[in-house]
Design an enzyme around this catalytic site. Sequence first.
Site, short mmCIF file in Angstrom:
data_model
loop_
_atom_site.label_atom_id
_atom_site.label_comp_id
_atom_site.label_asym_id
_atom_site.label_seq_id
_atom_site.Cartn_x
_atom_site.Cartn_y
_atom_site.Cartn_z
N LEU A 219 27.73 3.74 30.12
CA LEU A 219 26.42 3.11 30.38
C LEU A 219 25.31 3.91 29.68
O LEU A 219 24.41 3.34 29.05
CB LEU A 219 26.12 3.05 31.88
CG LEU A 219 26.95 2.10 32.74
CD1 LEU A 219 26.45 2.13 34.18
CD2 LEU A 219 26.87 0.68 32.20
N CYS A 274 26.46 -5.93 24.93
CA CYS A 274 26.50 -4.72 25.76
C CYS A 274 25.16 -4.10 26.14
O CYS A 274 24.96 -3.75 27.29
CB CYS A 274 27.34 -3.66 25.06
SG CYS A 274 29.09 -4.05 25.16
N LYS A 277 23.01 -5.69 28.99
CA LYS A 277 23.81 -5.76 30.21
C LYS A 277 24.02 -4.36 30.81
O LYS A 277 23.90 -4.15 32.01
CB LYS A 277 25.17 -6.39 29.84
CG LYS A 277 26.12 -6.59 30.98
CD LYS A 277 27.45 -7.12 30.49
CE LYS A 277 28.24 -6.02 29.82
NZ LYS A 277 29.64 -6.31 29.60
C1 UDX Z 1 34.65 -6.95 27.33
C2 UDX Z 1 33.66 -6.79 28.48
O1 UDX Z 1 32.87 -7.95 28.57
C3 UDX Z 1 32.72 -5.63 28.31
O2 UDX Z 1 32.12 -5.36 29.55
C4 UDX Z 1 33.40 -4.39 27.87
O3 UDX Z 1 32.45 -3.43 27.50
C5 UDX Z 1 34.38 -4.66 26.79
O4 UDX Z 1 35.24 -5.74 27.10
P1 UDX Z 1 34.54 -8.47 25.17
O5 UDX Z 1 35.92 -8.13 24.76
O6 UDX Z 1 33.50 -8.57 24.12
O7 UDX Z 1 33.97 -7.39 26.19
O8 UDX Z 1 34.57 -9.77 26.08
P2 UDX Z 1 35.09 -11.23 25.73
O9 UDX Z 1 35.15 -11.41 24.25
O10 UDX Z 1 34.31 -12.16 26.57
O11 UDX Z 1 36.61 -11.21 26.21
C6 UDX Z 1 37.04 -11.24 27.51
C7 UDX Z 1 38.32 -12.09 27.57
O12 UDX Z 1 38.88 -11.99 28.87
C8 UDX Z 1 38.11 -13.58 27.30
O13 UDX Z 1 38.90 -14.00 26.22
C9 UDX Z 1 38.54 -14.25 28.62
O14 UDX Z 1 39.19 -15.49 28.43
C10 UDX Z 1 39.48 -13.21 29.19
N1 UDX Z 1 39.65 -13.33 30.65
C11 UDX Z 1 38.58 -13.38 31.47
C12 UDX Z 1 40.95 -13.37 31.18
O15 UDX Z 1 41.93 -13.34 30.43
N2 UDX Z 1 41.09 -13.44 32.53
C13 UDX Z 1 40.04 -13.52 33.37
O16 UDX Z 1 40.22 -13.62 34.58
C14 UDX Z 1 38.73 -13.49 32.82
C1 UDX Z 2 27.18 -1.36 20.72
C2 UDX Z 2 27.49 0.13 20.66
O1 UDX Z 2 27.08 0.65 19.39
C3 UDX Z 2 28.96 0.39 20.88
O2 UDX Z 2 29.22 1.78 20.90
C4 UDX Z 2 29.35 -0.24 22.22
O3 UDX Z 2 30.72 -0.07 22.45
C5 UDX Z 2 29.00 -1.71 22.25
O4 UDX Z 2 27.62 -1.89 21.96
P1 UDX Z 2 27.38 -3.42 19.08
O5 UDX Z 2 26.68 -4.19 20.13
O6 UDX Z 2 28.60 -4.02 18.48
O7 UDX Z 2 27.83 -2.00 19.64
O8 UDX Z 2 26.38 -3.18 17.87
P2 UDX Z 2 25.36 -2.04 17.39
O9 UDX Z 2 25.70 -1.70 16.01
O10 UDX Z 2 25.27 -0.93 18.34
O11 UDX Z 2 24.00 -2.85 17.34
C6 UDX Z 2 23.40 -3.39 18.50
C7 UDX Z 2 22.09 -4.06 18.15
O12 UDX Z 2 21.11 -3.11 17.77
C8 UDX Z 2 22.17 -5.05 16.98
O13 UDX Z 2 21.43 -6.19 17.30
C9 UDX Z 2 21.57 -4.29 15.83
O14 UDX Z 2 21.01 -5.13 14.86
C10 UDX Z 2 20.51 -3.47 16.54
N1 UDX Z 2 20.11 -2.25 15.81
C11 UDX Z 2 21.00 -1.25 15.59
C12 UDX Z 2 18.80 -2.10 15.39
O15 UDX Z 2 17.95 -2.99 15.59
N2 UDX Z 2 18.43 -0.94 14.76
C13 UDX Z 2 19.30 0.07 14.51
O16 UDX Z 2 18.89 1.09 13.93
C14 UDX Z 2 20.64 -0.09 14.95
#
Ligand code: UDX
Ligand code: UDX
Length: 458
Positions: A219, A274, A277
């Site tokens: 977090l 992420c 949230k």
């Molecule tokens: C997930 C979590 O949302 C996030 O909190 C964590 O940091 C990383 O893992 P992500 O993989 O991006 O992120 O989520 P998503 O792409 O929504 O995939 C979750 C999958 O779980 C979906 O495909 C959904 O169908 C599946 N799911 C959900 C199950 O198989 N069983 C369930 O009961 C609920």
């Molecule tokens: C993030 C964290 O980096 C990763 O470690 C965690 O597991 C999931 O969340 P992600 O959301 O895939 O990963 O993308 P990230 O590259 O971190 O960018 C997040 C957002 O910040 C994007 O919208 C990006 O455009 C924005 N960003 C990033 C900026 O506006 N400025 C920057 O300098 C860097």
Amino acid sequence: MDKKTILCIGAGYVGGPTMAMIAAKCPDYKVTVADINAQRIAGWNSDRLPIYEPGLTQLVEKSRGKNLFFTTEVEKGIKESHIIFVSVNTPTKTFGSGAGKAADLQFWEKSARLIAEQSEEDKIVVEKSTLPVRAAEAIHRILQSNTKGLKFSVLSNPEFLAEGTAVADLENPDRVLIGSMISPEGHEALEELVDIYAHWVPRERIITTNVWSSEMSKLVSNAMLAQRISSINSISALCEKTGADIAEVSHAVGLDKRVGSRFLRAGVGFGGSCFKKDILNLVYLCETFNLHEVADYWEQVVLMNEYQERRFAERIVKNMFNTISGKRIAVFGFAFKADTGDTRESPAIYISRLLLNERADLAIYDPKALDNAKIDLGDVTAGIEYCSDPYEAVRGAHAIALITDWKEFAEYDYDRIFSLMEKPAFIFDGRNVLDHDRLFKTGFNVFPLGKAEMTHFE
Ligand code: UDX
Ligand code: UDX
């Protein structure tokens, strides 16, 4: 049961790539990824994976059918696997106590109950989803309340991969973090997971903590990354007023090694599943413990982000003579960042809605995210054209609003684009990825972010 068997529940952005990497690096393990969504699983078993991620197709193809399997049979997977990763989604609660802030853990709890119900032997359960601090304890209780006398060890192993670079991040992580419970079983489970990562990650980069620290670190990592972006974005507003240049400020500040240069790019705001949230989770946690000052401090990071998105849209309206009603605006990019088709929490959603509220006609182009854009704006019945060609999007447009930092945007033929647009032609570069001087010379009125505008008006 073979101990070298892994199941991951949840074949999403995190579960899919992470398991593909483990399977590729650990040929001695059998890795199964299960998901209740049959369409997603069919995608993972096809040539067209359900998520776009550079290098992922090759990685999956390396092991699929050998020691990597995708299935909808969650129950069977549980029975047959010794180590179970849970990577289901944990969205922000939309109802009841904590609505809008706390994490909705219903999918996680359901998964835990299913594991307890289906297991016939002791197992290791690994939290991959981001969960609020102390969630592992609740999960452990649910698992231990099984009536078969089975023992479950719960580990926390948060994911730090970023979308667009997931494969590289998994291959070469800054660190792998594993939290375990303080008990002999907890320690044993920890060693098993460490061994898996040690197949390819240098041992000194695998750090172990107690479960709460691990959950909290995830977090806080995301909160601090987002905080840097909100900090620099807040200064971009000031730069626009004062004539300072945000890119120069960011460069100068970032050269201080104590600050560091990364995550200081000003833009239209952060998106992704992420950051928001996780910060709201942190805020909720602080409020639960009556730490209101701490909660307010972190909430401000989210509020600043919303301000930045709104500010971008308002700047467009204000500079186009205070009306965009009936004007075509080409939206360049809908994904929340480059190299992904993901649009979750993308600033493009909010900004598009603000522009639509002003009755603009949007022509949206994105190389990978158009399908998701159509879903995000599915309720909008008029005023949007989805374009598969950027030159089509700009035809007859009064302005371009650049929202995502796709590399190809800098490579277009802007002389041609200028000739296709209405005049005066405006460009609002929300990511500062274009050559502003050149655009100005071509005839555009250029509005970089966090820098003085360049217009041809008297
Ligand atoms: C997930 C979590 O949302 C996030 O909190 C964590 O940091 C990383 O893992 P992500 O993989 O991006 O992120 O989520 P998503 O792409 O929504 O995939 C979750 C999958 O779980 C979906 O495909 C959904 O169908 C599946 N799911 C959900 C199950 O198989 N069983 C369930 O009961 C609920
Ligand atoms: C993030 C964290 O980096 C990763 O470690 C965690 O597991 C999931 O969340 P992600 O959301 O895939 O990963 O993308 P990230 O590259 O971190 O960018 C997040 C957002 O910040 C994007 O919208 C990006 O455009 C924005 N960003 C990033 C900026 O506006 N400025 C920057 O300098 C860097």
